[in-house]
Design a protein around this motif. Sequence first.
Motif, PDB file in Angstrom:
ATOM      1  N   CYS A 155    -108.619  52.280 -14.080  1.00  0.00           N
ATOM      2  CA  CYS A 155    -109.721  51.472 -13.526  1.00  0.00           C
ATOM      3  C   CYS A 155    -111.039  52.231 -13.548  1.00  0.00           C
ATOM      4  O   CYS A 155    -112.102  51.632 -13.541  1.00  0.00           O
TER       5      CYS A 155
ATOM      6  N   VAL B 231    -113.487  46.486 -12.312  1.00  0.00           N
ATOM      7  CA  VAL B 231    -112.661  46.355 -11.118  1.00  0.00           C
ATOM      8  C   VAL B 231    -111.967  47.689 -10.872  1.00  0.00           C
ATOM      9  O   VAL B 231    -111.262  48.197 -11.750  1.00  0.00           O
ATOM     10  N   GLY B 232    -112.178  48.231  -9.681  1.00  0.00           N
ATOM     11  CA  GLY B 232    -111.649  49.552  -9.374  1.00  0.00           C
ATOM     12  C   GLY B 232    -110.236  49.527  -8.849  1.00  0.00           C
ATOM     13  O   GLY B 232    -109.944  50.027  -7.776  1.00  0.00           O
ATOM     14  N   GLY B 233    -109.355  48.926  -9.632  1.00  0.00           N
ATOM     15  CA  GLY B 233    -107.948  48.831  -9.250  1.00  0.00           C
ATOM     16  C   GLY B 233    -107.695  47.584  -8.431  1.00  0.00           C
ATOM     17  O   GLY B 233    -108.565  47.121  -7.686  1.00  0.00           O
TER      18      GLY B 233
ATOM     19  N   TYR C  21    -112.390  54.124 -11.246  1.00  0.00           N
ATOM     20  CA  TYR C  21    -113.145  54.259  -9.992  1.00  0.00           C
ATOM     21  C   TYR C  21    -113.041  55.664  -9.412  1.00  0.00           C
ATOM     22  O   TYR C  21    -113.988  56.165  -8.828  1.00  0.00           O
TER      23      TYR C  21
ATOM     24  N   MET D  73    -108.407  52.292  -5.360  1.00  0.00           N
ATOM     25  CA  MET D  73    -109.409  53.274  -4.925  1.00  0.00           C
ATOM     26  C   MET D  73    -110.730  52.592  -4.570  1.00  0.00           C
ATOM     27  O   MET D  73    -111.479  53.081  -3.732  1.00  0.00           O
ATOM     28  N   GLU D  74    -111.008  51.473  -5.201  1.00  0.00           N
ATOM     29  CA  GLU D  74    -112.236  50.743  -4.858  1.00  0.00           C
ATOM     30  C   GLU D  74    -111.924  49.782  -3.715  1.00  0.00           C
ATOM     31  O   GLU D  74    -111.164  48.834  -3.897  1.00  0.00           O
TER      32      GLU D  74
ATOM     33  N   CYS E 250    -104.184  54.228  -9.932  1.00  0.00           N
ATOM     34  CA  CYS E 250    -103.661  53.686 -11.187  1.00  0.00           C
ATOM     35  C   CYS E 250    -102.553  54.580 -11.748  1.00  0.00           C
ATOM     36  O   CYS E 250    -101.803  54.146 -12.613  1.00  0.00           O
TER      37      CYS E 250
END
Lengths: 194, 329, 737
Positions: free
Chosen positions: A121, C276-278, A123, C220-221, A176
Amino acid sequence: MATPAAPLPPRPAHPGAAGRVETVPVRLRVDGVDRELDLDPRVSVLDALRDRLGVTSVKKGCDHGQCGACTVLADGRRILSCLALAASYDGAEVTTSAGLGAPDRLGDLQEAFVARDALQCGYCTPGQICSAEGMLAEARAGMPSHVSPDVRDVDSPVELTDDEIRERMSGNLCRCGAYVNIVAAIGDVARARS
Amino acid sequence: MRPFVYERATDVADALDRAGDGAVFLAGGTNLVDHLRLGVRSAERLVDITRIGLDEVEELPGGGLRVGALVRNSDLAAHPALRRGFPVVAQALLAGASGQLRNMATTGGNLLQRTRCVYFQDVTMPCTKRDPGSGCSALEGYAAGNAIFETSPRCMAVHPSDLCVALVALDAVVRTTGPAGDREIPMTELYRRAEDGPETDTHLVPGELITHVDLPPLAPGTRSAYRKVRERASYAFALVSVAAALDVVDGRVRDARLGFGGVCHRPFRARRAEEALVGGPADAAAFAAAIDAELAHARPGRDNAAKVPILRNTALAVLAGLADEGARS
Amino acid sequence: MTISPPAPPSTPTPGPDAPPVAVPDAPPATGAPAPRRTVAGRGFGGIGSDRARVDGPAKVTGTAPYAYEQEVENPAYLFGVTSAIAVGRIVDIDTTQAERVPGVLLVLTHRNAPRLRTKLMGELVVLQSDRVRHRGEYIGAVVAQTPEAAREAAALVRVRYDDEGGDVDFHADHPAATVPKRGAAGNPREEKGDVEAGLAGAAHLVDATYTTATEFHSPMEPHPITALWHPRPGLDPRARRLTIYEADQGPIATQLILAPMLGLLPNQIKIHSPFVGGAFGGKGMPHAHVMLVVLAAKLLAGRPVKFALTRQQMFATVGYRPPTAQRLRLAADADGRLTAVVHESVSPTAKLATFVEQAVGITRVMYATPNRRTEQRVVPLDIAPGTFMRAPGEFSGAFALETAMDELAVATGLDPIELRRRNEPDVDPDTGKPWSTRNLLACLDTGADRFGWEVRTGRPGERRDGEWLLGMGVAAASFPASHALSTWARITFAGGRYVVELQASDLGTGAWTILPQIAADALEVPVDLVDARIGSTGLPVAMIAGGSMGTYTWGNSIIAAARAFRRKHGPLPADGATARAQGRLPSGARQFARHSFGAHFAEVAVSEVTGEVRVRRMLGVFACGRIVNPRTARSQFVGGMTMGLSAALHEAGHRDPRTGHVVNHDLAGYHIAAHADVLDLDADWVEEFDPYVSPTGAKGIGEVGIVGVPAAIGNAIYDATGRRVRDLPFTPDKLVG
């Protein structure tokens, strides 16, 4: 410190009953650019970057020092910007992942992360990269870790085995599950730099 | 977060001058900022002491160390004199938190770290430690993390620090300065028992500033180690931990220091076990008997009974490892 | 990295009853060039090619803009006020102090919140009355000029409740346990054959209860949203416009659910979710905070209102995987062939919104047995709603089933792989249909070879490394290749490049990278000439990224659009040429049972001293049809396995028995695997092409990677220690003393 700390105003009175906030001047050098702010002292380095300066190459994951997504380098050391009050870091040189390269000229760690698919992802990724940068410097300086064979051995250089990289990077969570590739990417860079 | 006024102290005297009147000292901030944000703590004024010095490690005559209160955890863990002379302290530091947090957290701040009890950290739930007299939510609630030593219905919380377990075991001395002058407080006397009133963790007085932590020298040949058991391989608070130092001469224990983490309202010094160890043989049976003498006083609850066998096994393994190491050298 | 199994058929052999099937990628009538099955190496960089993540450079430099980072003018910041009780009524809510905080623009409560038009989704019905339905529910919000002021003021909202208590404590024998309505999550109850006879005549019987924990997606987001109601140009309600930046698994869910609730038409709501952070299922449907922010923004029309949940709030209102208590009975004859299987599962659901963690579904497809009964029950409680989390149902059920299979292997003295071989079904035990593709045995055999399974003695306690006892375990995995929506894609040629457009979403899965690969093959152009535009309304309607359906469903529509494009515009299209088409399930597909399969191998070390478990090695081998991009696919498999390892060793949300809130509601209390937990872990696959799921040949890969992982690890723990742990997670307290 990159720039001298701004002189503080004389000791102010307590906050009034209405909760009026006494702001403080804060200077930060962010990814090579000098920034001046007048901040509510409650503002963290993280929120100063993201909400005040629009520097979003640092991420907020937990805001309590429990995930590592907000890792930046402050005067070369990796820290968690969520628990760092900006006022306390006045004068600091702050580096985010955007300060370590750009999409068209990636830094070596960034290049290795892409090559190893060490992200999904994305992030947690800027924090992983800043953390790796700081970690490599710590290892170069001979800092031991929890998995170092013998902390009493102060003379041998740190050998960055996969176990060492994992332990030293454990403050950066990745949901992830890119860990195996992150360790591989960092290992590549550690070997290439040495 | 309640608003506060931010002030930056220039030196120790200035910090003391700014103390009082609802002021709280800010050092590494890793615990304080966390708690300010949760509303667990508030301050009228935050006095930033990160630029007042106190950031040196000094080697004392005789082999002791004087650690400045603002020495960062990572710098202390990397200090050659500490690594050589007090491996238990280096290991305890390196077992705690993460690289980033160790770069921020300070020696003095670590001593004042507050509990991770889930109810202490949740301002919507009663907690006597946070809100005196409101009661303990852990008694009838989630209790897996609770204390097993010196338990009290007033507070079931455990002290979260790794470093402090090692410092308590080594009889470190905390040096402070404050409104009533300078003090030296043994680590073993710094902390309050839950029964003494959990709303305050330590016997420091308002405005008192930790300046140094002194590590007295260990007898030559003493081995020391720290082992932490946790529910994740890294970056987790202790389920239980053991700090030990062992001086074995001719197969008999001349001196033993034993500290336990994750099991008590304060960093726990296992004095009963130490007494049983000293003068006895350095073998597994004697170690087990000594640890059992301590564990006889454990009072686990319904959710944390596993801490007893885990602590027993871990303490045994650490002592056996130190005895073995000594025998091999 | 891709290896061939011992010659499994690359296309299915239809069963005797199956009708002839149309080859899905037969050349279209126009005679335009047709994509072929074997495409890697054709020079387009298409399906099967190893392609670096195209969003990689933006992500590693931190310059990919996620939802919270979208630039908006003059944003205001919201912070939510949440209930401190589980069930009851708000008697009084005093906002006076909150309103006095400098910078506060709005204090929103049920007294002044805009009314909703419908209650389409109970979870989104916020601030509409004085009722409290679970602890942590939003009962108000503060919007201010700065995030600090909003949060400070939110803490100053004083609430008095009439506390009615509530039923929040889940246990398996709860008297309210009930069979849910059909449709809540598949068929809750089924039976075939004579189960009692199958149990009675068995030579071996495993009868045990297994529990799984409450798990949180914990991307994480933290869920972010910015909502902006555009000032109304006139009185015409059709002129209203609402723009939302959020992190979702596809904007269609939020758009279609919000519109009727707000009294808007779907096209009045624009939603952007570029990065999208997961998500892992947690961002599949809108949650309460979306409505909270939208209602606040409505009162501040013209001003964007921003909010990102705190990590603590992430444990309250955005869903979780409900825990299960499962009783499994496996009866087998002397040769280890199953004579009866009974799988009964019970899990909690929220009274506010039903979500069923359907754990028994996997037992209906994994193994052959003449007699089977499966039943799913739920206990409605006054807690926040659960939702789908990576491999919903299959993850939980596989822990019980695959652990029980290991127990049966012990009971029968068979190697666990051999036991599975003996119970391999010829056709789907659930539907009786032939498999589209099923290469489970190839996965098991390939994995056993690569992992060095022959080292395992099957006698616990024999292998050790100092204080660490060593053991190996295996478990099988499957996940259905469902078809939810036939959706659309558009292909446009502009400026010498092709653009593929659809409402797909890249959660870290690789969609940005692989959708152009699928299009490149279908268009027969180099992949570097193809871009993707995804993550926004206004693009062709597509299936959300969920249920492992994204790649093949999107692939269907992309291939259809590419063919339509070539039919319409030929090989040399004019600038601006465009075509769109709908992708459909391949013809004949419904005649087949369609599932992904896999096998997990784990080697663990268990400390005799501390009870700590380390997973030293893990290998997953999968049969998931054609692998579109080996690089991103491997990451996704390994990611699923890592999340499974995390669930096995660490994850458990603990609810307060009085209020039902999750007490360990942060990442220091709720552990997810860290770097140090994940050692040598790899994924591999067998060659497969499944034409009945999609003309890409692909099946889903996002979820099968997590299914069965805790069982493989638990089985390895048994092999190491002789201790069978039937309750997740495998924490030290369960392995010491």
